[in-house]
Write a protein that holds these residues in place. Structure first.
Motif, PDB file in Angstrom:
ATOM      1  N   ARG A  89     -13.256   4.594  -3.120  1.00  0.00           N
ATOM      2  CA  ARG A  89     -12.016   4.817  -3.877  1.00  0.00           C
ATOM      3  C   ARG A  89     -12.122   4.281  -5.304  1.00  0.00           C
ATOM      4  N   SER A  90     -12.695   3.094  -5.455  1.00  0.00           N
ATOM      5  CA  SER A  90     -12.826   2.514  -6.803  1.00  0.00           C
ATOM      6  C   SER A  90     -13.825   3.307  -7.651  1.00  0.00           C
ATOM      7  N   PRO A 146      -5.916   1.488 -16.034  1.00  0.00           N
ATOM      8  CA  PRO A 146      -6.112   2.924 -16.270  1.00  0.00           C
ATOM      9  C   PRO A 146      -6.887   3.579 -15.131  1.00  0.00           C
ATOM     10  N   MET A 147      -6.436   4.742 -14.706  1.00  0.00           N
ATOM     11  CA  MET A 147      -7.082   5.472 -13.619  1.00  0.00           C
ATOM     12  C   MET A 147      -7.700   6.737 -14.195  1.00  0.00           C
ATOM     13  N   MET A 148      -8.978   6.932 -13.941  1.00  0.00           N
ATOM     14  CA  MET A 148      -9.690   8.050 -14.546  1.00  0.00           C
ATOM     15  C   MET A 148      -9.937   9.198 -13.577  1.00  0.00           C
ATOM     16  N   GLY A 149      -9.622   8.999 -12.290  1.00  0.00           N
ATOM     17  CA  GLY A 149     -10.004   9.993 -11.289  1.00  0.00           C
ATOM     18  C   GLY A 149      -8.829  10.750 -10.698  1.00  0.00           C
ATOM     19  N   MET A 150      -9.100  11.414  -9.605  1.00  0.00           N
ATOM     20  CA  MET A 150      -8.103  12.239  -8.930  1.00  0.00           C
ATOM     21  C   MET A 150      -7.120  11.376  -8.125  1.00  0.00           C
ATOM     22  N   THR A 151      -7.599  10.286  -7.571  1.00  0.00           N
ATOM     23  CA  THR A 151      -6.705   9.435  -6.783  1.00  0.00           C
ATOM     24  C   THR A 151      -5.777   8.673  -7.721  1.00  0.00           C
ATOM     25  N   GLU A 159     -14.446   6.444  -7.504  1.00  0.00           N
ATOM     26  CA  GLU A 159     -13.790   7.683  -7.954  1.00  0.00           C
ATOM     27  C   GLU A 159     -12.827   7.382  -9.100  1.00  0.00           C
ATOM     28  N   ALA A 160     -12.174   6.246  -8.999  1.00  0.00           N
ATOM     29  CA  ALA A 160     -11.160   5.889 -10.004  1.00  0.00           C
ATOM     30  C   ALA A 160     -11.746   5.637 -11.396  1.00  0.00           C
ATOM     31  N   LEU A 200      -5.219   2.306  -6.838  1.00  0.00           N
ATOM     32  CA  LEU A 200      -6.291   1.507  -6.258  1.00  0.00           C
ATOM     33  C   LEU A 200      -5.756   0.783  -5.036  1.00  0.00           C
ATOM     34  N   ASN A 201      -6.655   0.374  -4.191  1.00  0.00           N
ATOM     35  CA  ASN A 201      -6.286  -0.534  -3.115  1.00  0.00           C
ATOM     36  C   ASN A 201      -5.670  -1.784  -3.740  1.00  0.00           C
ATOM     37  N   GLU A 252       0.835  -1.203   0.000  1.00  0.00           N
ATOM     38  CA  GLU A 252       0.000   0.000   0.000  1.00  0.00           C
ATOM     39  C   GLU A 252       0.875   1.262   0.000  1.00  0.00           C
ATOM     40  N   VAL A 288      -7.963  -4.687  -4.499  1.00  0.00           N
ATOM     41  CA  VAL A 288      -8.854  -4.331  -5.595  1.00  0.00           C
ATOM     42  C   VAL A 288      -8.117  -4.448  -6.942  1.00  0.00           C
ATOM     43  N   TRP A 335     -13.918  13.846  -3.927  1.00  0.00           N
ATOM     44  CA  TRP A 335     -14.170  14.085  -5.351  1.00  0.00           C
ATOM     45  C   TRP A 335     -15.467  13.480  -5.849  1.00  0.00           C
ATOM     46  N   SER A 371     -15.927  -5.229  -1.742  1.00  0.00           N
ATOM     47  CA  SER A 371     -15.193  -4.146  -2.406  1.00  0.00           C
ATOM     48  C   SER A 371     -14.487  -4.664  -3.658  1.00  0.00           C
ATOM     49  N   ARG A 382     -14.378  -0.212   6.250  1.00  0.00           N
ATOM     50  CA  ARG A 382     -13.224  -0.470   5.416  1.00  0.00           C
ATOM     51  C   ARG A 382     -13.664  -0.809   3.981  1.00  0.00           C
ATOM     52  N   ALA A 405     -13.067   1.424   0.584  1.00  0.00           N
ATOM     53  CA  ALA A 405     -12.442   0.889  -0.630  1.00  0.00           C
ATOM     54  C   ALA A 405     -13.379   1.051  -1.827  1.00  0.00           C
ATOM     55  N   LYS A 420      -6.995   6.239   5.067  1.00  0.00           N
ATOM     56  CA  LYS A 420      -5.918   5.415   4.513  1.00  0.00           C
ATOM     57  C   LYS A 420      -6.457   4.501   3.402  1.00  0.00           C
ATOM     58  N   VAL A 421      -7.705   4.129   3.533  1.00  0.00           N
ATOM     59  CA  VAL A 421      -8.299   3.231   2.533  1.00  0.00           C
ATOM     60  C   VAL A 421      -8.915   4.009   1.364  1.00  0.00           C
ATOM     61  N   THR A 422      -9.544   5.131   1.636  1.00  0.00           N
ATOM     62  CA  THR A 422     -10.142   5.890   0.516  1.00  0.00           C
ATOM     63  C   THR A 422      -9.082   6.609  -0.310  1.00  0.00           C
ATOM     64  N   ALA A 423      -7.915   6.845   0.284  1.00  0.00           N
ATOM     65  CA  ALA A 423      -6.884   7.677  -0.359  1.00  0.00           C
ATOM     66  C   ALA A 423      -7.420   9.061  -0.716  1.00  0.00           C
ATOM     67  N   GLY A 424      -8.381   9.526   0.079  1.00  0.00           N
ATOM     68  CA  GLY A 424      -8.926  10.870  -0.121  1.00  0.00           C
ATOM     69  C   GLY A 424     -10.004  10.966  -1.194  1.00  0.00           C
ATOM     70  N   ALA A 425     -10.393   9.828  -1.761  1.00  0.00           N
ATOM     71  CA  ALA A 425     -11.334   9.821  -2.893  1.00  0.00           C
ATOM     72  C   ALA A 425     -12.669  10.487  -2.574  1.00  0.00           C
TER      73      ALA A 425
END
Ligand SMILES: C[S@@+](CC[C@H](N)C(=O)[O-])C[C@H]1O[C@@H](n2cnc3c(N)ncnc32)[C@H](O)[C@@H]1O
Ligand SMILES: C[S@@+](CC[C@H](N)C(=O)[O-])C[C@H]1O[C@@H](n2cnc3c(N)ncnc32)[C@H](O)[C@@H]1O
Lengths: 200, 200
Positions: B38-39, A149-154, B41-42, A157-158, A130, A161, B71, B160, B31, B35, B63-68
């Protein structure tokens, strides 16, 4: 052992993919490790390879694995290079999963889109931790670097996942090729495993 | 606000998918919820819908969302039926993700393979809790029941993980159609969101 359970065991073993596996490169979070093992089992992996320099003992969380660890072997390696070499010798192609930019626009590491590769050949994925991601050694020793591919701001991925997304792409390709409709282990391993699973 | 950050915000907003969303049907584990967000958002989701009867307040684990969570908007609904109806009125097709058997052989609920559906139309997925899975109400009110094929001994995936696999199938279909190469929100929302993201 009732009859239906034995039938289920046979059916599952007939779908096992001995040439699809994964190495965890210092994934230290046991929850993530547990979720990863559950996903591996769900696509028919027979073995996972673990590298972990920080903990002597690894604990899987049963609520997260859903018991999956019973149905695959876990091998620990003392370093990622040892683990990768072990699998290379057995004919596996090594795919390091890595952030980075499939289009090669914004960052130094040029990675390939994970959907563009052929996972019907003997395939091993390497996934990273991580915090630190995948190690330099893993990147250097892998055959390919792939990314989702990542489409967002973060940015990432976990790890559990990301692992699942890639494993299920392999599952899709193998399903298309009929790999789950034919026995892919040797007859010997098939029979040995039935015995182990049915009479523990 | 430096220039490069503003450029990044614009680039991401140009990829947002206003017609792709998710409802969590009593996913109580924070948790997993983190997760999932986060996905979402991605893949460019702009909103998630949460139903949770057990906890008054929901806590996301940074820590798990990574701030997603910053957004995308989170909307809570008092029941799954309210949530589903809200999205149906807005023209979404509702896909309940569910175990069950795509081949219709071994269990009562006949589900469709998640890869056979068209997620380029307005799409909302419903996902269920670790213990109870998706509710009867969700199954009854959904337009389709979809499942991810399971090849192993364990019956289900972590929620998740299952969510991410399905979202990235939608991502794949939308990428193929060029949906990430064209502005899909209204100009008004685009500008409003730039403002919100850039000057919080
Ligand atoms: C949270 S990420 C690591 C982030 C870390 N800060 C870095 O810079 O690499 C954990 C692991 O998940 C996998 N992963 C996460 N997102 C990925 C993506 N978009 N493509 C490929 N692998 C990804 C990789 O194996 C990565 O090492
Ligand atoms: C751990 S599963 C629930 C298991 C629960 N015991 C049941 O019988 O439904 C949690 C959620 O993940 C999703 N899920 C897990 N595996 C899935 C699969 N193979 N196909 C579709 N959705 C799945 C569903 O939304 C499910 O409600």
């Amino acid at each position: 052992m009732d009859y239906r359970r034995l039938e289920k065991i046979k059916r599952i073993l007939q779908r096992r993919q001995p040439d699809l596996t994964l190495i965890t490169d210092n994934v230290n979070n046991f929850r993530n490790l547990s979720a990863i093992i559950r996903s591996c089992e769900a696509v028919g992996t027979m073995e996972v390879h673990l590298v972990n320099n920080q903990q002597e003992k690894l604990y899987l969380i049963n609520k997260v694995t859903a018991g999956a660890e019973r149905w695959l072997t876990q091998t620990r390696h003392s370093s990622i290079v040892t683990g990768i070499n072990h699998l290379k010798k057995r004919g596996f192609t090594i795919y390091a999963t890595h952030l980075g930019d499939p289009e090669g626009i914004c960052c130094a590491v040029r990675t390939l889109d994970y959907r563009k590769m052929d996972y019907t050949k003997p395939t091993a994925f390497v996934v990273g931790s991580e915090k630190k991601g995948i190690s330099e050694e893993a990147l250097e020793n892998a055959d390919y670097h792939i990314s989702i591919p990542m489409m967002g701001m973060t940015q990432s991925l976990n790890v559990s996942v990301a692992t699942a997304i890639i494993l299920f792409e392999a599952q899709r390709q193998r399903e298309e090729k009929g790999y789950y409709q034919q026995l892919r282990t040797s007859q010997e391993i098939y029979e040995k495993t039935i015995f182990e699973w049915a009479y523990p």
